[in-house]
Design a protein around this motif. Structure first.
Motif, PDB file in Angstrom:
ATOM      1  N   UNK A 130       0.808  -1.209   0.000  1.00  0.00           N
ATOM      2  CA  UNK A 130       0.000   0.000   0.000  1.00  0.00           C
ATOM      3  C   UNK A 130       0.846   1.266   0.000  1.00  0.00           C
ATOM      4  N   UNK A 131       2.081   1.206   0.508  1.00  0.00           N
ATOM      5  CA  UNK A 131       2.927   2.395   0.526  1.00  0.00           C
ATOM      6  C   UNK A 131       3.301   2.862  -0.870  1.00  0.00           C
ATOM      7  N   UNK A 132       3.162   2.000  -1.881  1.00  0.00           N
ATOM      8  CA  UNK A 132       3.483   2.376  -3.258  1.00  0.00           C
ATOM      9  C   UNK A 132       2.261   2.924  -4.006  1.00  0.00           C
ATOM     10  N   UNK A 135      -3.599   8.110  -4.397  1.00  0.00           N
ATOM     11  CA  UNK A 135      -4.711   8.541  -5.251  1.00  0.00           C
ATOM     12  C   UNK A 135      -4.208   9.243  -6.509  1.00  0.00           C
ATOM     13  N   UNK A 136      -4.792   8.900  -7.630  1.00  0.00           N
ATOM     14  CA  UNK A 136      -4.433   9.421  -8.955  1.00  0.00           C
ATOM     15  C   UNK A 136      -3.099   8.873  -9.462  1.00  0.00           C
ATOM     16  N   UNK A 137      -2.500   7.967  -8.710  1.00  0.00           N
ATOM     17  CA  UNK A 137      -1.306   7.287  -9.193  1.00  0.00           C
ATOM     18  C   UNK A 137      -1.694   6.117 -10.095  1.00  0.00           C
ATOM     19  N   UNK A 183       2.779  -2.487  -8.907  1.00  0.00           N
ATOM     20  CA  UNK A 183       2.741  -1.075  -8.515  1.00  0.00           C
ATOM     21  C   UNK A 183       3.631  -0.250  -9.432  1.00  0.00           C
ATOM     22  N   UNK A 184       3.397   1.049  -9.451  1.00  0.00           N
ATOM     23  CA  UNK A 184       4.210   1.976 -10.232  1.00  0.00           C
ATOM     24  C   UNK A 184       5.667   1.833  -9.796  1.00  0.00           C
ATOM     25  N   UNK A 185       6.556   1.604 -10.751  1.00  0.00           N
ATOM     26  CA  UNK A 185       7.946   1.282 -10.408  1.00  0.00           C
ATOM     27  C   UNK A 185       8.708   2.469  -9.811  1.00  0.00           C
TER      28      UNK A 185
END
Length: 227
Positions: A130-132, A135-137, A183-185
């Motif tokens: 969840x740390x990665x 919102x809007x990511x 997740x977004x790298x």
């Protein structure tokens, strides 16, 4: 490297399992138009290497690490899968930077209609993800580049437009189903680099100093000039 824009839905022609190893043969059309041996194709968001192909299908190997970490182990002959070829150097970034390296599986908690959209709430099955998410990511679900519209301590919410739902296997997913999450790298690389900041050696193979092994905290960021 991929962008999370699904090119087509393929169908599993054959699934061969031996222990935690698999060989998948996938029926497809679009992704076969320029395929070569050794090409990368993302199958439900998992980057796999083409080891054989013909005019209507391609074959990939799945090693035990991928088997354990992804939903590919749940596939059977007839299963539908999202497919995307690796992005060419002159291609468009229609989604976001996607590696095809799944971070964890997630379980769909709920699915509801909101006017023209369908809203999915997903809970990662592995802690620490969840740390990665913000919102809007960006997040990748079964290989689909999606925008996070809400994030709680334990769940992530995405809203799906009709086109995306119709062109991907998300249309088949319901509460309780399990999906692949990447997740977004960017956040993962920033965290890793900050972990090693201040270590005695900054070269390959170096280990974090005692001061940095606590991870990225508010105090750590303040001491190093980020706050």
């Amino acid at each position: 490297m991929f962008t999370g824009i699904i090119e087509e839905i393929g169908r599993l022609r054959r699934v061969q399992k031996q222990g935690q190893a698999m060989v998948l043969t996938v029926e497809a059309k679009t992704v076969l138009t320029d395929v070569k041996l050794g090409d990368s194709i993302a199958v439900n968001g998992v980057c796999l290497t083409v080891v054989a192909f013909d005019g209507s299908s391609f074959t990939v190997d799945v090693m035990p690490e991928t088997y354990r970490k992804t939903t590919l182990k749940q596939l059977a002959a007839g299963s539908r899968v999202n497919l995307e070829r690796a992005m060419p150097a002159n291609g468009r970034f229609g989604g976001h930077l996607v590696q095809g390296h799944v971070d964890a599986m997630g379980r769909i908690v709920s699915r509801r209609q909101e006017e023209n959209a369908v809203v999915f709430v997903v809970e990662p099955l592995q802690g620490g993800l969840m740390k990665y998410m913000l919102p809007n990511g960006s997040i990748t679900i079964d290989g689909i580049s999606l925008t996070l519209v809400n994030v709680s301590e334990t769940t992530a919410t995405v809203s799906i437009i009709p086109h995306t739902l119709a062109e991907t296997v998300l249309q088949d997913k319901n509460p309780g189903d399990v999906v692949n999450l990447e997740c977004d790298l960017l956040g993962k690389y920033v965290e890793r680099l900050l972990l090693f900041r201040g270590s005695e050696s900054s070269g390959p193979g170096s280990t974090p100093s005692a001061a940095s092994t606590g991870g990225v905290t508010e105090d750590f960021l303040a001491r190093h000039g980020f706050l």
